[in-house]
Scaffold this active site. Sequence first.
Site, mmCIF file in Angstrom:
data_model
loop_
_atom_site.group_PDB
_atom_site.id
_atom_site.type_symbol
_atom_site.label_atom_id
_atom_site.label_comp_id
_atom_site.label_asym_id
_atom_site.label_seq_id
_atom_site.Cartn_x
_atom_site.Cartn_y
_atom_site.Cartn_z
ATOM 1 N N HIS A 101 -14.811 -15.077 -5.887
ATOM 2 C CA HIS A 101 -16.035 -15.281 -5.778
ATOM 3 C C HIS A 101 -16.243 -15.758 -3.960
ATOM 4 C CE1 HIS A 101 -17.018 -16.914 -9.611
ATOM 5 N NE2 HIS A 101 -16.099 -18.082 -9.730
ATOM 6 N N HIS A 175 -22.933 -20.764 -9.867
ATOM 7 C CA HIS A 175 -22.248 -21.504 -11.082
ATOM 8 C C HIS A 175 -22.075 -22.968 -11.315
ATOM 9 C CE1 HIS A 175 -17.675 -22.093 -12.015
ATOM 10 N NE2 HIS A 175 -17.723 -20.157 -11.549
ATOM 11 N N GLU A 309 -22.511 -17.571 -15.415
ATOM 12 C CA GLU A 309 -22.691 -16.727 -14.887
ATOM 13 C C GLU A 309 -23.428 -15.443 -14.962
ATOM 14 O OE1 GLU A 309 -18.036 -17.200 -12.589
ATOM 15 O OE2 GLU A 309 -18.537 -18.583 -14.323
#
Length: 345
Positions: A101, A175, A309
């Site tokens: 991420h 997210h 996502e």
Amino acid sequence: MNISIKDILGKWQEFTLNNDYGMSVSVLNYGGIITKILVADQSGEVENVVLSYRNYEDYESNPHFLGTIVGRVAGRIKESSFQIDDKVYHLEANNGPNHLHGGPQGFHQIIWEAKPFQTDNEVGLRLTHKSPDGEGGYPGNMEVTVTYTLTNDNQLILDYAATTDQPTPIALTNHSYFNLSGNLVSTVHNHLVTIDSSKFVELDQNLIPTGKVLDVEETPFDFRQGLPLRTGFNDSSKQNSIVGNGYDHYFMFDHSKASVVTMEEPTSGRSMTIQTNQPGMVMYTSNGLDEGVSLAENTSEKYLGVCFETQGSPASLHHDAFPTILLKGGERYEQKTIFTFSAIK
């Protein structure tokens, strides 16, 4: 419609977008974090449908990325490295040997420049960031804009745009953990989810894509006609087991329907649909969510929320079978995801 602004901890701002029908979305300029989405259930009761911390201080560490903008690349990059032409780039590792991420200093932990806007039919917040060449190990000077727009149709529209001066990977997403029961009354076991996807990506024991694309047919990953999320929680198949008994997988969209995802919660009557031009998404059912953390309405536990996502897949950096996430100098990255909320009356 209106926008309110609140100072948080003397260093951030929280922008709350309100439409004319009781729906509101609150966003921090720190990490572009969605802290609340308030929508009505079938009885008209307005409640929060995303996971958020009770204490704003917890967003500084935020190990589970609650509500954040994720980038430059969402997901795991194997061995924290990738190659463009003949050059290998090394990123910061923050998930064992892998890069997760955007790394430890990703877009989820920066203060974005924020500008609210309003028209007759929508209110929104435009977030911008200039990511310098080498930030987190990524090449290229990148200019990024993420725009949150709330409409009177109870749509939350996320627009992502970026440019770069040299080739670099980019796969942005949000997210947020959704729970349509409202104020975290229950887990997401009974949320009914439909996904327009006939293929998903196999993971290895370290949750890295193997490069193999699997058919959903006759598996707990076949959401084409709708399944309760508990299906994967209770299944002992290898792919469900390695992620902690649930889902943390990339689904490749067929794009055969207008909405790639529909989710319904039977008790509240709330539903949410997702439209996007992204090629797929990771569905994560909070299998690894720590227990006992103070959230706004409850304490955290496994399966308390589900993330959708929508994004390109970082597997494309190591496997040719996936659509590329490389953005070249002079090109423009543009992606859109629309969340639409409603309730049975």
